[in-house]
Design a protein around this motif. Structure first.
Motif, PDB file in Angstrom:
ATOM      1  N   HIS A  11     -16.017 -11.974   8.787  1.00 45.09           N
ATOM      2  CA  HIS A  11     -14.695 -11.478   8.387  1.00 45.09           C
ATOM      3  C   HIS A  11     -14.617 -11.333   6.870  1.00 45.09           C
ATOM      4  O   HIS A  11     -13.942 -12.124   6.182  1.00 45.09           O
ATOM      5  CB  HIS A  11     -13.596 -12.429   8.887  1.00 45.09           C
ATOM      6  N   PRO A  12     -15.277 -10.310   6.319  1.00 44.42           N
ATOM      7  CA  PRO A  12     -15.190 -10.094   4.867  1.00 44.42           C
ATOM      8  C   PRO A  12     -13.787  -9.630   4.474  1.00 44.42           C
ATOM      9  O   PRO A  12     -12.988  -9.186   5.315  1.00 44.42           O
ATOM     10  CB  PRO A  12     -16.226  -8.997   4.617  1.00 44.42           C
ATOM     11  N   ALA A  13     -13.478  -9.706   3.185  1.00 45.82           N
ATOM     12  CA  ALA A  13     -12.137  -9.394   2.694  1.00 45.82           C
ATOM     13  C   ALA A  13     -11.725  -7.956   2.998  1.00 45.82           C
ATOM     14  O   ALA A  13     -10.552  -7.661   3.217  1.00 45.82           O
ATOM     15  CB  ALA A  13     -12.067  -9.660   1.187  1.00 45.82           C
ATOM     16  N   TRP A  14     -12.712  -7.029   3.031  1.00 45.07           N
ATOM     17  CA  TRP A  14     -12.385  -5.618   3.208  1.00 45.07           C
ATOM     18  C   TRP A  14     -12.145  -5.215   4.664  1.00 45.07           C
ATOM     19  O   TRP A  14     -11.734  -4.088   4.959  1.00 45.07           O
ATOM     20  CB  TRP A  14     -13.496  -4.730   2.647  1.00 45.07           C
ATOM     21  N   ARG A  15     -12.391  -6.125   5.598  1.00 45.79           N
ATOM     22  CA  ARG A  15     -12.351  -5.753   7.013  1.00 45.79           C
ATOM     23  C   ARG A  15     -10.963  -5.294   7.455  1.00 45.79           C
ATOM     24  O   ARG A  15     -10.826  -4.261   8.134  1.00 45.79           O
ATOM     25  CB  ARG A  15     -12.808  -6.931   7.860  1.00 45.79           C
ATOM     26  N   ASP A  16      -9.914  -6.022   7.085  1.00 48.04           N
ATOM     27  CA  ASP A  16      -8.565  -5.640   7.502  1.00 48.04           C
ATOM     28  C   ASP A  16      -8.139  -4.318   6.883  1.00 48.04           C
ATOM     29  O   ASP A  16      -7.395  -3.542   7.498  1.00 48.04           O
ATOM     30  CB  ASP A  16      -7.573  -6.739   7.109  1.00 48.04           C
ATOM     31  N   ALA A  17      -8.656  -4.034   5.696  1.00 45.72           N
ATOM     32  CA  ALA A  17      -8.260  -2.805   5.000  1.00 45.72           C
ATOM     33  C   ALA A  17      -8.846  -1.562   5.670  1.00 45.72           C
ATOM     34  O   ALA A  17      -8.200  -0.508   5.720  1.00 45.72           O
ATOM     35  CB  ALA A  17      -8.679  -2.869   3.536  1.00 45.72           C
ATOM     36  N   VAL A  18     -10.050  -1.647   6.189  1.00 45.93           N
ATOM     37  CA  VAL A  18     -10.699  -0.463   6.764  1.00 45.93           C
ATOM     38  C   VAL A  18     -10.371  -0.259   8.233  1.00 45.93           C
ATOM     39  O   VAL A  18     -10.550   0.840   8.767  1.00 45.93           O
ATOM     40  CB  VAL A  18     -12.229  -0.545   6.583  1.00 45.93           C
ATOM     41  N   GLY A  19      -9.906  -1.303   8.908  1.00 46.02           N
ATOM     42  CA  GLY A  19      -9.575  -1.170  10.315  1.00 46.02           C
ATOM     43  C   GLY A  19     -10.720  -1.536  11.244  1.00 46.02           C
ATOM     44  O   GLY A  19     -11.887  -1.560  10.838  1.00 46.02           O
ATOM     45  N   ALA A  20     -10.384  -1.808  12.501  1.00 47.07           N
ATOM     46  CA  ALA A  20     -11.359  -2.293  13.478  1.00 47.07           C
ATOM     47  C   ALA A  20     -12.489  -1.295  13.767  1.00 47.07           C
ATOM     48  O   ALA A  20     -13.656  -1.690  13.819  1.00 47.07           O
ATOM     49  CB  ALA A  20     -10.647  -2.684  14.770  1.00 47.07           C
ATOM     50  N   PRO A  21     -12.219   0.014  13.963  1.00 45.91           N
ATOM     51  CA  PRO A  21     -13.322   0.935  14.268  1.00 45.91           C
ATOM     52  C   PRO A  21     -14.373   1.016  13.161  1.00 45.91           C
ATOM     53  O   PRO A  21     -15.573   0.999  13.436  1.00 45.91           O
ATOM     54  CB  PRO A  21     -12.609   2.290  14.455  1.00 45.91           C
ATOM     55  N   ALA A  56     -14.937  -1.261  10.885  1.00 49.84           N
ATOM     56  CA  ALA A  56     -15.605  -2.567  10.811  1.00 49.84           C
ATOM     57  C   ALA A  56     -16.674  -2.691  11.891  1.00 49.84           C
ATOM     58  O   ALA A  56     -17.766  -3.213  11.650  1.00 49.84           O
ATOM     59  CB  ALA A  56     -14.579  -3.685  10.956  1.00 49.84           C
ATOM     60  N   ALA A  57     -16.383  -2.176  13.074  1.00 52.43           N
ATOM     61  CA  ALA A  57     -17.364  -2.224  14.168  1.00 52.43           C
ATOM     62  C   ALA A  57     -18.591  -1.377  13.824  1.00 52.43           C
ATOM     63  O   ALA A  57     -19.726  -1.785  14.072  1.00 52.43           O
ATOM     64  CB  ALA A  57     -16.721  -1.740  15.460  1.00 52.43           C
ATOM     65  N   LEU A  58     -18.350  -0.189  13.248  1.00 47.71           N
ATOM     66  CA  LEU A  58     -19.467   0.658  12.843  1.00 47.71           C
ATOM     67  C   LEU A  58     -20.291   0.001  11.742  1.00 47.71           C
ATOM     68  O   LEU A  58     -21.522   0.104  11.724  1.00 47.71           O
ATOM     69  CB  LEU A  58     -18.942   2.016  12.364  1.00 47.71           C
ATOM     70  N   ALA A  59     -19.624  -0.683  10.826  1.00 46.88           N
ATOM     71  CA  ALA A  59     -20.334  -1.384   9.753  1.00 46.88           C
ATOM     72  C   ALA A  59     -21.218  -2.491  10.325  1.00 46.88           C
ATOM     73  O   ALA A  59     -22.365  -2.673   9.896  1.00 46.88           O
ATOM     74  CB  ALA A  59     -19.339  -1.963   8.750  1.00 46.88           C
ATOM     75  N   CYS A  60     -20.702  -3.229  11.301  1.00 47.85           N
ATOM     76  CA  CYS A  60     -21.496  -4.283  11.938  1.00 47.85           C
ATOM     77  C   CYS A  60     -22.695  -3.693  12.668  1.00 47.85           C
ATOM     78  O   CYS A  60     -23.793  -4.253  12.642  1.00 47.85           O
ATOM     79  CB  CYS A  60     -20.623  -5.079  12.911  1.00 47.85           C
ATOM     80  N   LEU A  61     -22.478  -2.555  13.327  1.00 43.57           N
ATOM     81  CA  LEU A  61     -23.578  -1.894  14.032  1.00 43.57           C
ATOM     82  C   LEU A  61     -24.643  -1.425  13.038  1.00 43.57           C
ATOM     83  O   LEU A  61     -25.847  -1.548  13.301  1.00 43.57           O
ATOM     84  CB  LEU A  61     -23.041  -0.709  14.828  1.00 43.57           C
ATOM     85  N   ALA A  62     -24.210  -0.905  11.891  1.00 41.81           N
ATOM     86  CA  ALA A  62     -25.153  -0.442  10.877  1.00 41.81           C
ATOM     87  C   ALA A  62     -25.970  -1.598  10.316  1.00 41.81           C
ATOM     88  O   ALA A  62     -27.176  -1.479  10.100  1.00 41.81           O
ATOM     89  CB  ALA A  62     -24.397   0.265   9.756  1.00 41.81           C
ATOM     90  N   VAL A  63     -25.311  -2.734  10.083  1.00 42.23           N
ATOM     91  CA  VAL A  63     -26.027  -3.912   9.578  1.00 42.23           C
ATOM     92  C   VAL A  63     -27.041  -4.399  10.607  1.00 42.23           C
ATOM     93  O   VAL A  63     -28.179  -4.744  10.268  1.00 42.23           O
ATOM     94  CB  VAL A  63     -25.033  -5.032   9.213  1.00 42.23           C
ATOM     95  N   ALA A  64     -26.642  -4.409  11.878  1.00 43.99           N
ATOM     96  CA  ALA A  64     -27.548  -4.856  12.939  1.00 43.99           C
ATOM     97  C   ALA A  64     -28.746  -3.919  13.055  1.00 43.99           C
ATOM     98  O   ALA A  64     -29.890  -4.367  13.208  1.00 43.99           O
ATOM     99  CB  ALA A  64     -26.801  -4.926  14.266  1.00 43.99           C
ATOM    100  N   ALA A  65     -28.501  -2.606  12.972  1.00 38.84           N
ATOM    101  CA  ALA A  65     -29.600  -1.638  13.037  1.00 38.84           C
ATOM    102  C   ALA A  65     -30.545  -1.823  11.856  1.00 38.84           C
ATOM    103  O   ALA A  65     -31.774  -1.749  12.006  1.00 38.84           O
ATOM    104  CB  ALA A  65     -29.039  -0.222  13.053  1.00 38.84           C
ATOM    105  N   ALA A  66     -29.984  -2.084  10.678  1.00 39.39           N
ATOM    106  CA  ALA A  66     -30.809  -2.305   9.490  1.00 39.39           C
ATOM    107  C   ALA A  66     -31.684  -3.544   9.660  1.00 39.39           C
ATOM    108  O   ALA A  66     -32.842  -3.564   9.221  1.00 39.39           O
ATOM    109  CB  ALA A  66     -29.926  -2.439   8.250  1.00 39.39           C
ATOM    110  N   CYS A  67     -31.156  -4.570  10.305  1.00 37.73           N
ATOM    111  CA  CYS A  67     -31.938  -5.800  10.529  1.00 37.73           C
ATOM    112  C   CYS A  67     -33.117  -5.528  11.460  1.00 37.73           C
ATOM    113  O   CYS A  67     -34.230  -6.015  11.223  1.00 37.73           O
ATOM    114  CB  CYS A  67     -31.042  -6.888  11.115  1.00 37.73           C
ATOM    115  N   VAL A  68     -32.892  -4.747  12.524  1.00 36.04           N
ATOM    116  CA  VAL A  68     -33.975  -4.416  13.452  1.00 36.04           C
ATOM    117  C   VAL A  68     -35.045  -3.594  12.739  1.00 36.04           C
ATOM    118  O   VAL A  68     -36.250  -3.843  12.876  1.00 36.04           O
ATOM    119  CB  VAL A  68     -33.422  -3.653  14.671  1.00 36.04           C
ATOM    120  N   LEU A  69     -34.598  -2.619  11.939  1.00 36.37           N
ATOM    121  CA  LEU A  69     -35.553  -1.797  11.186  1.00 36.37           C
ATOM    122  C   LEU A  69     -36.314  -2.634  10.162  1.00 36.37           C
ATOM    123  O   LEU A  69     -37.503  -2.399   9.913  1.00 36.37           O
ATOM    124  CB  LEU A  69     -34.819  -0.658  10.483  1.00 36.37           C
ATOM    125  N   LEU A  70     -35.635  -3.609   9.575  1.00 35.32           N
ATOM    126  CA  LEU A  70     -36.294  -4.472   8.597  1.00 35.32           C
ATOM    127  C   LEU A  70     -37.417  -5.277   9.243  1.00 35.32           C
ATOM    128  O   LEU A  70     -38.497  -5.443   8.653  1.00 35.32           O
ATOM    129  CB  LEU A  70     -35.270  -5.414   7.947  1.00 35.32           C
TER     130      LEU A  70
END
Length: 312
Positions: free
Chosen positions: A29-39, A41-55
């Motif tokens: 729950h970073p500070a910017w999450r409420d500002a950008v909205g749930a959709p 934030a979900a895409l950001a989490c998916l992008a981070v997860a994809a980056a971890c798999v690629l890493l």
């Protein structure tokens, strides 16, 4: 079999990515999450997860370079790397590995006859833990050149190299029958070059006009010690099988070979293991092992060798 294994492996990776993404969405729950909205934030989490798999995939690739560097041969002065070319080498090999394992090998080739074909037909033999889909970029180049070709799938993946010889013989005979040609050119990657040599030892060169190998460990590779299967054992440095193969080859058979390899191969180490005495050895630099099958310079070099092959 390799295709099915890759589908399972990709499914596991996608599952891991989704599970990590869901965990991040629930607990991060970073500070910017409420500002950008749930959709978003979900895409950001998916992008981070994809980056971890690629890493993780990237780290595996980099580790291959680390292991091969420990056993490397002396690179010619003309092929010395600088920081820029080193980064390009790793990046291109990583991209090639991703494409081969996540796209190319999901599309096995089979027989591809060309209308009004030119030159001798080509038999494509893949390497260790691959299938004929590895040759997809080369197949497109051969198609543009109107050269008939046949990509075979060696099964089972971990078998002894000599056990693949009957499959190669059947493929050679089928390619000759389908094209009306008396001989074929063999283009082989990595272990596939050793399979071609094993075929010649057993059946001779009557049906073979030329053999072109890409990154084949003709004298073994230290990294084979990390691979499972009887074929991996045979590809180890100073293996009894490699010694027996070399001792039973005729000089004429070696003259049929063109060995194309890179002094920065990240799987064959030492890299000059691909240098085959008596063959036409063509040396390149700043190209990784998997990338040999899709690098434009290598593909056009292989095509030139194919076009100059004549019946013997």
């Amino acid at each position: 079999m390799i295709k099915r294994f890759l589908i399972v492996l990709l499914t596991v990776q996608i599952g891991a990515m989704l599970a990590l993404s869901l965990s991040l969405y629930r607990w991060w729950h970073p500070a910017w999450r409420d500002a950008v909205g749930a959709p978003v934030a979900a895409l950001a989490c998916l992008a981070v997860a994809a980056a971890c798999v690629l890493l993780v995939r990237l780290l595996i690739n980099v580790n291959n370079f680390r292991l091969s560097r420990r056993a490397r041969g002396a690179a010619p002065a003309g092929h010395a790397l600088n920081p820029v070319t080193a980064v390009k080498l790793v990046a291109h090999e990583f991209l090639s590995s991703m494409l081969a394992s996540s796209y190319y090998m999901l599309r096995p080739l089979g027989l591809r006859l060309q209308p009004q074909a030119r030159g001798l037909p080509v038999l494509l033999i893949h390497g260790y833990a691959c299938n004929s889909g590895y040759w997809l970029p080369m197949s497109k180049l051969l198609t543009r050149a109107r050269i008939s070709h046949y990509g075979i799938d060696l099964e089972p993946p971990g078998a002894a190299i000599d056990d693949f010889v009957p499959q190669v013989r059947a493929a050679v005979e089928r390619l000759c029958a389908e094209t009306g040609s008396g001989q074929v050119v063999v283009l082989a990657h990595s272990m596939g070059g050793l399979v071609a040599r094993a075929y010649l030892r057993r059946h001779g060169h009557a049906r073979i006009a030329r053999v072109i190998t890409l990154g084949t460990p003709h004298h073994g590779t230290t990294l084979a010690g990390f691979g499972p299967g009887s074929n991996a054992v045979q590809m180890r440095r100073d293996s009894a099988w490699l010694a027996s193969l070399a001792a039973t080859e005729a000089d004429l058979q070696r003259k049929l070979f063109s060995s194309i390899y890179s002094v920065h191969d990240n799987i064959v180490a030492p890299q000059d293991s691909s240098d085959l005495p008596g063959a036409r050895n063509l040396v390149f630099g700043a190209i990784g092992h998997v990338a040999l099958g899709r690098h434009p310079e290598i593909m056009h070099c292989a095509l030139a060798e194919i076009k100059t092959a004549t019946p013997v």
